[in-house]
Scaffold this active site. Structure first.
Site, PDB file in Angstrom:
ATOM      1  N   TRP A 190      69.532  67.933  33.211  1.00  0.00           N
ATOM      2  CA  TRP A 190      70.893  67.422  33.420  1.00  0.00           C
ATOM      3  C   TRP A 190      70.924  66.422  34.577  1.00  0.00           C
ATOM      4  O   TRP A 190      71.521  66.666  35.626  1.00  0.00           O
ATOM      5  CB  TRP A 190      71.848  68.581  33.690  1.00  0.00           C
ATOM      6  CG  TRP A 190      72.079  69.445  32.491  1.00  0.00           C
ATOM      7  CD1 TRP A 190      71.185  70.302  31.907  1.00  0.00           C
ATOM      8  CD2 TRP A 190      73.278  69.543  31.718  1.00  0.00           C
ATOM      9  NE1 TRP A 190      71.746  70.915  30.824  1.00  0.00           N
ATOM     10  CE2 TRP A 190      73.036  70.476  30.685  1.00  0.00           C
ATOM     11  CE3 TRP A 190      74.524  68.934  31.806  1.00  0.00           C
ATOM     12  CZ2 TRP A 190      74.005  70.809  29.745  1.00  0.00           C
ATOM     13  CZ3 TRP A 190      75.496  69.269  30.878  1.00  0.00           C
ATOM     14  CH2 TRP A 190      75.227  70.202  29.859  1.00  0.00           C
ATOM     15  N   ASP A 210      67.191  70.681  38.394  1.00  0.00           N
ATOM     16  CA  ASP A 210      66.500  69.923  37.358  1.00  0.00           C
ATOM     17  C   ASP A 210      65.786  68.715  37.963  1.00  0.00           C
ATOM     18  O   ASP A 210      64.697  68.328  37.510  1.00  0.00           O
ATOM     19  CB  ASP A 210      67.476  69.475  36.277  1.00  0.00           C
ATOM     20  CG  ASP A 210      67.805  70.581  35.283  1.00  0.00           C
ATOM     21  OD1 ASP A 210      67.213  71.672  35.399  1.00  0.00           O
ATOM     22  OD2 ASP A 210      68.660  70.358  34.401  1.00  0.00           O
ATOM     23  N   ARG A 218      66.465  78.149  31.022  1.00  0.00           N
ATOM     24  CA  ARG A 218      66.860  76.770  30.838  1.00  0.00           C
ATOM     25  C   ARG A 218      68.215  76.552  31.488  1.00  0.00           C
ATOM     26  O   ARG A 218      68.979  77.490  31.687  1.00  0.00           O
ATOM     27  CB  ARG A 218      66.905  76.397  29.360  1.00  0.00           C
ATOM     28  CG  ARG A 218      67.903  77.205  28.533  1.00  0.00           C
ATOM     29  CD  ARG A 218      67.867  76.775  27.083  1.00  0.00           C
ATOM     30  NE  ARG A 218      66.569  77.043  26.486  1.00  0.00           N
ATOM     31  CZ  ARG A 218      66.178  76.555  25.311  1.00  0.00           C
ATOM     32  NH1 ARG A 218      66.969  75.744  24.635  1.00  0.00           N
ATOM     33  NH2 ARG A 218      65.005  76.850  24.808  1.00  0.00           N
ATOM     34  N   THR A 219      68.501  75.299  31.820  1.00  0.00           N
ATOM     35  CA  THR A 219      69.787  74.956  32.425  1.00  0.00           C
ATOM     36  C   THR A 219      70.809  74.765  31.315  1.00  0.00           C
ATOM     37  O   THR A 219      70.733  73.795  30.555  1.00  0.00           O
ATOM     38  CB  THR A 219      69.663  73.676  33.260  1.00  0.00           C
ATOM     39  OG1 THR A 219      68.617  73.832  34.223  1.00  0.00           O
ATOM     40  CG2 THR A 219      70.970  73.380  33.978  1.00  0.00           C
ATOM     41  N   LEU A 220      71.735  75.717  31.199  1.00  0.00           N
ATOM     42  CA  LEU A 220      72.759  75.618  30.163  1.00  0.00           C
ATOM     43  C   LEU A 220      73.885  74.689  30.583  1.00  0.00           C
ATOM     44  O   LEU A 220      74.505  74.032  29.756  1.00  0.00           O
ATOM     45  CB  LEU A 220      73.298  77.009  29.843  1.00  0.00           C
ATOM     46  CG  LEU A 220      72.252  78.013  29.319  1.00  0.00           C
ATOM     47  CD1 LEU A 220      72.909  79.358  29.057  1.00  0.00           C
ATOM     48  CD2 LEU A 220      71.596  77.492  28.053  1.00  0.00           C
TER      49      LEU A 220
END
Length: 245
Positions: free
Chosen positions: A129, A81, A22-24
């Protein structure tokens, strides 16, 4: 073959790598998107910069894509994303086309779908995001809306993301007209993008414009804005500022 992962208790779990990805926080990002309704349809503008942190690493990142037959999507924020969102939309449009019923998804339906996707991912604490702008024309009806990374969404006659919300929309409120010609709308978008260039460190002067009308869409080739850096405020930006070098 599945990968083995060690969980916090020290035990090994067998699961695919995709389950834990996942994109933190954003890595490579694009800045503002600005869009307006005009006499014949929708115009949207974005620059082609991709920032790696505070470094303008990429100079030719296109952040506007056609969606189906009637819409164009623009995005600011994390580029990877945005690519994931485009994958979702490819599947959505393919599924819609498989019905072969003579109908096709319009901008209002695509915008509604994006609202649900962004809000659902936010609720899972795994947001995409991005801030998205969706514009299109179907059956003579112009539609322009935006959705944020947490699912906040609305439609309007002109929208902007990022710094554009603070710097471009005041210009649009003063100068936008519903009956603007194509040339007038392009000139207004260029003015907004130039203001953003002067004030946003992540912006570059290479921009791209897309057009959506009842006849279809057209994403024009990127081009460079003419700039002027001889303003006195640029020559001595710290004049009158206490505590600067």
């Amino acid at each position: 073959m599945e990968n083995m992962f060690v969980n916090p208790s020290g035990e090994c779990d067998s699961k695919s790598a995709a389950d834990s990805e996942r994109t933190l926080y954003p890595y490579v990002t694009g800045t503002s998107v600005v869009a307006v309704k005009y006499k014949d349809g929708i115009l949207m503008a974005a620059d082609t910069g991709g920032s790696y942190g505070s470094t303008l690493r990429y100079k030719s990142v296109e952040r506007m894509k056609a969606i189906g037959k009637h819409s164009v999507l623009g995005a600011s924020g994390e580029i990877s994303d945005f690519q994931e969102i485009l994958r979702y939309l490819d599947e959505l449009i393919l599924y819609d086309n498989m019905w072969d019923d003579g109908n096709s998804l319009g901008p209002k339906e695509v915008h509604s779908y994006l609202n649900r996707v962004m809000y659902s991912r936010r609720n899972k604490f795994n947001p995409l995001w991005n801030s998205l702008v969706l514009g299109g024309v179907k059956n003579g009806q112009k539609y322009l809306g935006m959705v944020s990374m947490i699912g906040v969404h609305f439609e309007d006659n002109h929208v902007a993301t990022g710094f554009g919300n603070h710097l471009a929309r005041p210009i649009l409120r003063d100068e936008w007209r519903e009956d603007m010609s194509f040339e007038e709308a392009v000139k207004l978008l260029e003015k907004c993008m130039l203001v953003l260039l002067y004030r946003d460190r992540s912006a570059i002067n290479k921009i791209q414009i897309s057009q959506v009308t009842e006849a279809g869409f057209n994403i024009f080739q990127p081009y460079a804005l003419k700039t002027f850096w001889g303003f006195s405020a640029f020559e001595n930006p710290s004049k009158g500022a206490v505590g600067t070098w």
